[in-house]
Design an enzyme around this catalytic site. Structure first.
Site: not given
Ligand code: MRU
Length: 349
Positions: A48, A50, A91, A198, A239, A250
């Site tokens: 997980r 981005a 996703r 997370q 993302d 998030k």
């Molecule tokens: O659902 P997730 O855990 O993939 O969400 C991740 C995030 O929101 C991160 O902040 C984002 O992807 C940036 S990662 C460098």
């Protein structure tokens, strides 16, 4: 520094990931080779963040193609396109997924007329390049981040934007990790990040392992630590950034930004330039993933915490209005409002 979260095997037949759903208690590795396994790993957040899902999907597309056993170029490219579309549907919110898949698919097209072995060779080179570029971008982002902080800063984080979500250093956490290497001392206030935790499971783990002072808080405690003067800046990843600077990250990120504005605390967004999507004019154009209500009511609990019949709304991301963002930091520099101009200038540099 070599990434450990997503590793392409020497023979190109699999990708080994750390299963992030098992952290922090268990460090387990999974070898993925079939499109369905890559889809599941991304959809279930075993991999997980981005940039990391882009890297994994790009490698997954190449690995899947290694297993095609197809030597007819047109059939190879058609099958490749189907797998790419399938992985892209795992996703919807992070633009890096499509970006990496397109790069690897285009690499195959660039070898048209030279045979499928040449296509595979170019795809391998390209998916490795996606990862190597991410390492360089994260380092550059973290260098810029260090110009925004002072030794001793209290920094509030939301979700996880560290090495597990990228390759090395991370985006939102990169400044803290690079700063630590350079002798800075920070105090990190880590939002646990409901519903999938997370922050608690991954950010607290990564920062603590690096020897950074970590205080874990529930998401609804961000206001009190800000009010008490413990937070000098908020650092988040993202993302997808729209052309006007509206930023999807998030779920809960926009609430942190509203609080930061109220308390006069800078709110910084960190991302590689590949996360900026000029096809989205504003945040309204960003598709927000909705996930299983079970993540709110049952996951992580011994017994359901709400009546079975109660409805749940479980968006995985929200959009922070660009007016709440102090700066967007990419590997190319620090962008400030008006973002419609600064993001375009930054992309050209
Ligand atoms: O659902 P997730 O855990 O993939 O969400 C991740 C995030 O929101 C991160 O902040 C984002 O992807 C940036 S990662 C460098």
């Amino acid at each position: 520094m070599k990434p450990e979260n997503v590793v392409l095997s020497e023979d190109g037949k699999s990708v080994v990931i750390i299963d992030q759903t098992r952290l922090p208690l268990h460090t387990e590795y999974l070898a993925l080779s079939q499109p369905e396994e890559f889809y599941d790993a991304i959809h279930e957040l075993k991999v997980r963040g981005a940039p990391a899902i882009g890297i994994c999907a790009g490698m997954g597309l190449y690995v899947a193609a290694e297993h095609f056993g197809e030597h007819n170029e047109e059939k190879f490219l058609s099958e490749l396109h189907n797998v790419s579309a399938f992985l892209n549907s795992s996703r919807p919110t992070a633009v890096n997924l499509k970006h990496a898949l397109d790069r690897v698919e285009n690499a195959a097209h660039s070898m048209r007329g030279k045979g499928t072995d040449a296509m595979l060779g170019e795809m391998r080179r390209e998916c490795i390049a996606v990862q190597e570029e991410d390492i360089a971008m994260c380092k550059a982002i973290s260098e810029y981040g260090l110009t925004l902080v002072k030794n001793g800063y209290g920094i509030l984080t939301h979700c996880n934007a560290g090495p597990l979500a990228t390759s090395c250093y991370g985006t939102g956490l990169g400044t803290l990790l690079l700063g630590k290497e350079r002798g800075y001392t920070f105090r990190a206030y880590v939002d646990e990040t409901r519903p999938l935790l997370q922050g608690a499971r991954l950010t607290a783990y990564e920062l603590d392992k690096a020897g950074i002072d970590v205080t874990l808080i529930c998401d609804n405690m961000a206001s009190i630590v800000m009010k008490q003067g413990k937070v000098n800046a908020c650092f988040v990843g993202c993302d997808r950034v729209a052309a006007n600077g509206d930023t999807a990250n998030k779920i809960g990120t926009s609430g942190v930004a509203v609080l930061a504005k109220h308390y006069g605390i800078p709110f910084y967004v960190f991302c590689p330039s590949t996360t900026i999507d000029f096809n989205c004019r504003t945040g309204e154009d960003i598709q927000i993933e909705e996930r299983d209500p079970g993540e709110i009511k049952t996951k992580f609990f011994r017994e359901p915490v709400a009546p079975e019949n109660v409805k749940c709304f479980n968006p995985a991301f929200d959009v922070t209005d660009s007016s709440l963002i102090t700066a967007i930091i990419t590997e190319k520099g620090i962008c400030t409002a008006p973002y419609t101009q600064s993001l375009r200038i930054c992309m050209k540099e």
